[in-house]
Design a protein around this motif. Structure first.
Motif, short mmCIF file in Angstrom:
data_model
loop_
_atom_site.label_atom_id
_atom_site.label_comp_id
_atom_site.label_asym_id
_atom_site.label_seq_id
_atom_site.Cartn_x
_atom_site.Cartn_y
_atom_site.Cartn_z
N LEU A 1 0.82 -1.21 0.00
CA LEU A 1 0.00 0.00 0.00
C LEU A 1 0.85 1.26 0.00
CD1 LEU A 1 -2.74 1.47 0.37
CD2 LEU A 1 -2.40 1.21 2.84
N ILE A 2 1.91 1.27 0.81
CA ILE A 2 2.72 2.50 0.96
C ILE A 2 3.41 2.91 -0.34
CG2 ILE A 2 4.78 3.41 2.11
CD1 ILE A 2 3.75 1.95 4.65
N PRO A 3 4.12 2.00 -1.06
CA PRO A 3 4.68 2.41 -2.35
C PRO A 3 3.60 2.82 -3.36
CG PRO A 3 5.72 0.38 -1.58
CD PRO A 3 4.55 0.64 -0.69
N GLY A 4 2.44 2.15 -3.29
CA GLY A 4 1.35 2.51 -4.20
C GLY A 4 0.84 3.91 -3.94
N LEU A 5 0.73 4.31 -2.66
CA LEU A 5 0.28 5.66 -2.33
C LEU A 5 1.30 6.71 -2.76
CD1 LEU A 5 -1.32 5.18 1.20
CD2 LEU A 5 -2.47 5.78 -0.94
N PHE A 6 2.58 6.33 -2.76
CA PHE A 6 3.61 7.27 -3.22
C PHE A 6 3.50 7.50 -4.72
CE2 PHE A 6 7.88 8.37 -4.69
CZ PHE A 6 8.21 9.41 -3.82
N ILE A 7 3.17 6.45 -5.48
CA ILE A 7 3.09 6.55 -6.94
C ILE A 7 1.77 7.18 -7.39
CG2 ILE A 7 2.96 5.18 -9.06
CD1 ILE A 7 4.85 3.18 -7.76
N LEU A 8 0.70 7.00 -6.61
CA LEU A 8 -0.64 7.45 -7.03
C LEU A 8 -0.69 8.92 -7.44
CD1 LEU A 8 -3.64 6.71 -7.39
CD2 LEU A 8 -3.97 7.30 -4.96
N PRO A 9 -0.04 9.86 -6.69
CA PRO A 9 -0.10 11.27 -7.12
C PRO A 9 0.47 11.52 -8.51
CG PRO A 9 0.62 11.11 -4.83
CD PRO A 9 0.60 9.72 -5.37
N PHE A 10 1.41 10.69 -8.96
CA PHE A 10 1.96 10.87 -10.31
C PHE A 10 0.85 10.69 -11.35
CE2 PHE A 10 5.85 10.04 -8.00
CZ PHE A 10 6.77 10.88 -8.62
N THR B 1 5.04 17.80 -21.38
CA THR B 1 5.47 16.53 -21.96
C THR B 1 6.12 15.65 -20.89
OG1 THR B 1 5.82 17.56 -24.12
CG2 THR B 1 6.96 15.49 -23.70
N ILE B 2 6.97 16.25 -20.05
CA ILE B 2 7.60 15.51 -18.95
C ILE B 2 6.53 14.99 -17.98
CG2 ILE B 2 9.17 15.66 -16.99
CD1 ILE B 2 10.62 15.69 -19.64
N ALA B 3 5.53 15.82 -17.73
CA ALA B 3 4.44 15.39 -16.84
C ALA B 3 3.71 14.18 -17.43
CB ALA B 3 3.46 16.54 -16.61
N GLY B 4 3.45 14.23 -18.74
CA GLY B 4 2.82 13.08 -19.39
C GLY B 4 3.69 11.84 -19.28
N MET B 5 5.01 12.04 -19.40
CA MET B 5 5.93 10.91 -19.26
C MET B 5 5.85 10.33 -17.84
SD MET B 5 10.07 10.92 -19.70
CE MET B 5 10.29 11.79 -18.13
N ASN B 6 5.74 11.21 -16.84
CA ASN B 6 5.65 10.71 -15.45
C ASN B 6 4.40 9.87 -15.24
OD1 ASN B 6 8.04 11.91 -14.71
ND2 ASN B 6 7.09 13.77 -13.91
N ILE B 7 3.31 10.26 -15.90
CA ILE B 7 2.09 9.44 -15.80
C ILE B 7 2.33 8.08 -16.44
CG2 ILE B 7 -0.31 9.25 -16.55
CD1 ILE B 7 -0.44 12.33 -16.43
N LEU B 8 2.94 8.09 -17.64
CA LEU B 8 3.25 6.82 -18.30
C LEU B 8 4.18 5.97 -17.44
CD1 LEU B 8 3.81 8.02 -21.99
CD2 LEU B 8 1.88 6.68 -21.11
N ASN B 9 5.18 6.62 -16.81
CA ASN B 9 6.09 5.88 -15.94
C ASN B 9 5.34 5.19 -14.81
OD1 ASN B 9 8.20 6.83 -17.47
ND2 ASN B 9 8.95 8.29 -15.96
N ALA B 10 4.43 5.94 -14.18
CA ALA B 10 3.66 5.37 -13.06
C ALA B 10 2.81 4.19 -13.53
CB ALA B 10 2.79 6.45 -12.44
N LEU B 11 2.17 4.35 -14.69
CA LEU B 11 1.33 3.26 -15.21
C LEU B 11 2.18 2.05 -15.56
CD1 LEU B 11 -1.11 5.32 -17.48
CD2 LEU B 11 -1.58 4.32 -15.23
N PHE B 12 3.34 2.28 -16.18
CA PHE B 12 4.22 1.17 -16.52
C PHE B 12 4.71 0.46 -15.27
CE2 PHE B 12 3.95 2.49 -20.74
CZ PHE B 12 4.71 1.70 -21.58
N MET B 13 4.97 1.22 -14.19
CA MET B 13 5.42 0.59 -12.94
C MET B 13 4.31 -0.25 -12.32
SD MET B 13 7.67 3.79 -11.47
CE MET B 13 8.13 3.05 -9.91
N VAL B 14 3.07 0.24 -12.42
CA VAL B 14 1.94 -0.55 -11.92
C VAL B 14 1.81 -1.84 -12.72
CG1 VAL B 14 -0.57 -0.61 -11.70
CG2 VAL B 14 0.69 1.44 -11.01
N VAL B 15 1.93 -1.73 -14.05
CA VAL B 15 1.86 -2.92 -14.90
C VAL B 15 3.02 -3.87 -14.58
CG1 VAL B 15 1.98 -3.75 -17.28
CG2 VAL B 15 0.62 -1.73 -16.73
N ALA B 16 4.19 -3.30 -14.29
CA ALA B 16 5.34 -4.13 -13.93
C ALA B 16 5.05 -4.93 -12.66
CB ALA B 16 6.58 -3.25 -13.72
#
Length: 628
Positions: free
Chosen positions: A58-67, A373-388
């Motif tokens: 839960l804790i790492p997920g809450l850290f990533i969620l704001p991204f 564009t960087i912000a969009g990349m951060n969203i993609l990063n977060a989604l890719f990490m969730v998929v990972a």
């Protein structure tokens, strides 16, 4: 281009305060987060009555969620507001969050601490677009790779030190919790103080109207990025790296404990070697790229990620120790050094992969849209990490061992890399060019900073070998459209490189008048669109090493497009395997030996009105000198 060491940036106000602000932010994120995860793991009864495994996810997920939730908004802020002031406000927010966390530590209130984790996620989400959009405003193009390398190195060192100190201090008796609470506040204050030295960084689009709907803004950002294919695929490539890294790093705790039979110190050792590798690879990028944005390193990095990821599987299977060990005892075990070598090499090649991608995004993205564009990349990063995370869980559920997960990720990385590089073959073309000039020749460039960083211009060079275009293209800070003899253009394998580089084939009027006229139209179009065009006015390769007479084609080009002209000279290539020297080519190659020296010299800008074929030939001959 400046050729000083990238470390000189650490002494300059335009970079150093920002570097240390980022470093302390990365340190504090992980110092606080790992301290909380550690105390929940080793002292759970005094902190929570919930399942510890659930909290650890839960804790790492809450850290990533704001991204995911706030990146679109933070990107707009970074484009609309001055970045130095924004960085200082974000650092003040960090102090407030750490004071809230200190209250949670002292009162043993777990939910306050969990709220602080989410708060630090918001802090990182706001700072992310500022971080990478700031660099192009204060660094020259030839400094971007070195600057990004330092930022990546500092980030991973900060992460590593934060994780180690967080885990060590929180378990210290009897003042562990107090040390973590005070330490996090102190580091936040230091981060704010360093941010006060960040120089003024004007907003690229101060009139921007904020769209508060994160969903529609995210879609709009990604749609805008798709219009620039290399940038968009670089964003996906960056997110893929986080997918790869998230799977790898998530396995390290169980891998160290259950497969290497090590204690916590072995886990820290693995993180240390990985972080050292990332830092070393990031710093080496400047040296390997020749102080320019060299996207040819991206395929090189991807190859290393797959090769050493697969070998990590092999070395893990070969590891036979079954007794419990600490990090010193682990190092003494048979096969341990190979495991550590694989991990550090994954880090190094990860640095080769990620740093040029950041630099490419920064240089080819519309400056007014870079933060978004960087912000969009951060969203993609977060989604890719969730998929990972979900992918790793699925593999484990289906009976994969952790070493097999390493193998599967390495193979998947190779498949993804082949797909991305087939969509944008410029990456592979630059890799082939970079590889050739790193292995066949040692190329020294002289005054290549004279090549303009933007706008249309014609480059003129002597024609010595079949390698000329590759050497010039690999030495240039930006892509070049080459005009070349249609017969050379059709040479097998080299033809693929030339087509990928969008070279323009040309033929004499008596051979193919239609192709000649089309070539001049294509050249005019390229110059009109602000591209660099390089021609070889001799019209053919030299058979003697001496320059042939310059033809009048340059005048036809300048009549249509009166752009600046830059004379250049290649010296040292004559007699190599790829020239038309009448001697035995293999004997020539053996005589010259590997890594033979050659130089590319760039002359001063000439106005179109000053150019004639005779004047140009004299300029190029002067630049070349007696060294053929």
């Amino acid at each position: 281009m400046s050729k000083h060491s990238q470390f000189a940036l650490l002494t300059q106000r335009r970079f150093a305060p920002f570097f240390w602000t980022q470093f302390f932010g990365a340190f504090n994120d992980n110092f606080f987060k790992i301290a909380l995860l550690t105390i929940l793991t080793y002292d759970a009864l005094n902190w929570a009555n919930m399942d510890v495994d659930l909290l650890n996810n839960l804790i790492p997920g809450l850290f990533i969620l704001p991204f995911v939730l706030f990146s679109a908004t933070s990107g707009q802020f970074a484009d609309k507001f001055e970045k130095g002031g924004m960085a200082r406000k974000i650092k003040l927010l960090e102090i407030i969050i750490m004071l809230v966390a200190a209250f949670g530590w002292m009162s043993h209130n777990l939910w306050v601490l969990i709220a602080a984790v989410a708060g630090m996620g918001i802090h990182s989400t706001l700072f992310g677009p500022v971080k990478y959009a700031y660099l192009p405003q204060h660094l020259q193009t030839d400094e971007l790779v070195g600057g990004n390398g330092l930022i990546e190195m500092g980030t991973f060192v900060g992460i590593l030190l934060g994780e180690i100190l967080g885990a060590m201090l929180v378990t210290h008796k009897p003042w562990g919790v107090e040390l973590v609470a005070a330490g996090a506040v102190i580091v936040a204050v230091i981060g704010y103080l360093t941010s006060r030295r960040i120089p003024y960084s004007p907003a690229p689009e101060p009139e921007l109207k904020i769209n508060w709907n994160a969903a529609t803004e995210t879609v709009r950002n990604i749609s805008f990025s798709k219009q620039n294919r290399p940038v968009f695929l670089s964003l996906l490539g960056n997110s893929w790296f986080w997918f790869y890294g998230a799977i790898l790093l998530a396995q390290f705790p169980s891998y160290a404990k259950n497969y290497l039979h090590g204690d916590h110190s072995v886990f820290v050792l693995l993180l240390t070697f990985f972080s050292f590798g990332i830092g070393a690879g990031s710093l080496l990028c400047e040296k390997l790229s020749g102080h320019k944005v060299e996207i040819g390193l991206v395929p090189f990095g991807s190859i290393g990620l797959s090769v050493f990821g697969f070998d990590l599987y092999l070395s893990s299977v070969a590891y036979i120790n079954t007794s419990g060990v600490d990090f010193l005892q682990f190092i003494d075990q048979t096969g341990s050094l190979r495991i550590l070598f694989d991990i550090v090499m994954i880090g190094i090649f990860g640095g080769f992969y990620i740093v040029p991608l950041f630099a490419l995004i920064q240089t080819r993205c519309d400056p007014k849209h870079l933060s978004r564009t960087i912000a969009g990349m951060n969203i993609l990063n977060a989604l890719f990490m969730v998929v990972a995370s979900l992918s790793a869980m699925l593999m484990l559920k289906n009976g994969f061992t952790i070493p097999q997960i390493f193998m599967a990720t390495a193979i998947l990385n190779a498949i993804v890399a082949i797909y991305i590089f087939s969509l944008v073959p410029e990456f592979l073309m630059r890799f082939v060019a970079w590889l050739l000039i790193q292995t066949v020749h040692r190329v020294k460039t002289v005054n290549t900073d004279r090549i303009p960083l933007e706008g249309g211009a014609v480059l003129v060079c002597n024609h010595v070998s079949y390698m000329d275009a590759i050497v010039i293209g690999a030495s240039s800070p930006r892509p070049i459209r080459f005009v070349m003899d249609h017969r050379i253009f059709k040479i097998p394998f080299l033809s693929w490189i030339f087509r990928t580089a969008k070279a323009i084939p040309i033929a004499p009027a008596k051979e193919d008048p239609w192709l000649m006229e089309k070539s001049y139209i294509d050249i005019a179009q390229a110059l009109h669109e602000g591209e660099l065009v390089c021609i070889f006015p001799e019209g053919k390769l030299t058979h003697t090493g001496d320059m042939n007479e310059f033809k009048g084609g340059i005048m036809k080009i300048l009549e249509r497009s009166p752009v600046p002209v830059y004379p250049m000279a290649l010296r040292g290539l004559w007699g190599s395997f790829f020239t038309r020297d009448k001697g035995n080519p293999f004997e020539r190659a053996f005589r010259r030996g590997p890594f033979s020296k050659l130089e590319l010299v760039v002359g001063e800008e000439m106005a179109a009105s000053e150019v004639t074929p005779l004047v140009l030939q004299a300029k190029v001959e002067q630049l070349r000198g007696d060294w053929r």
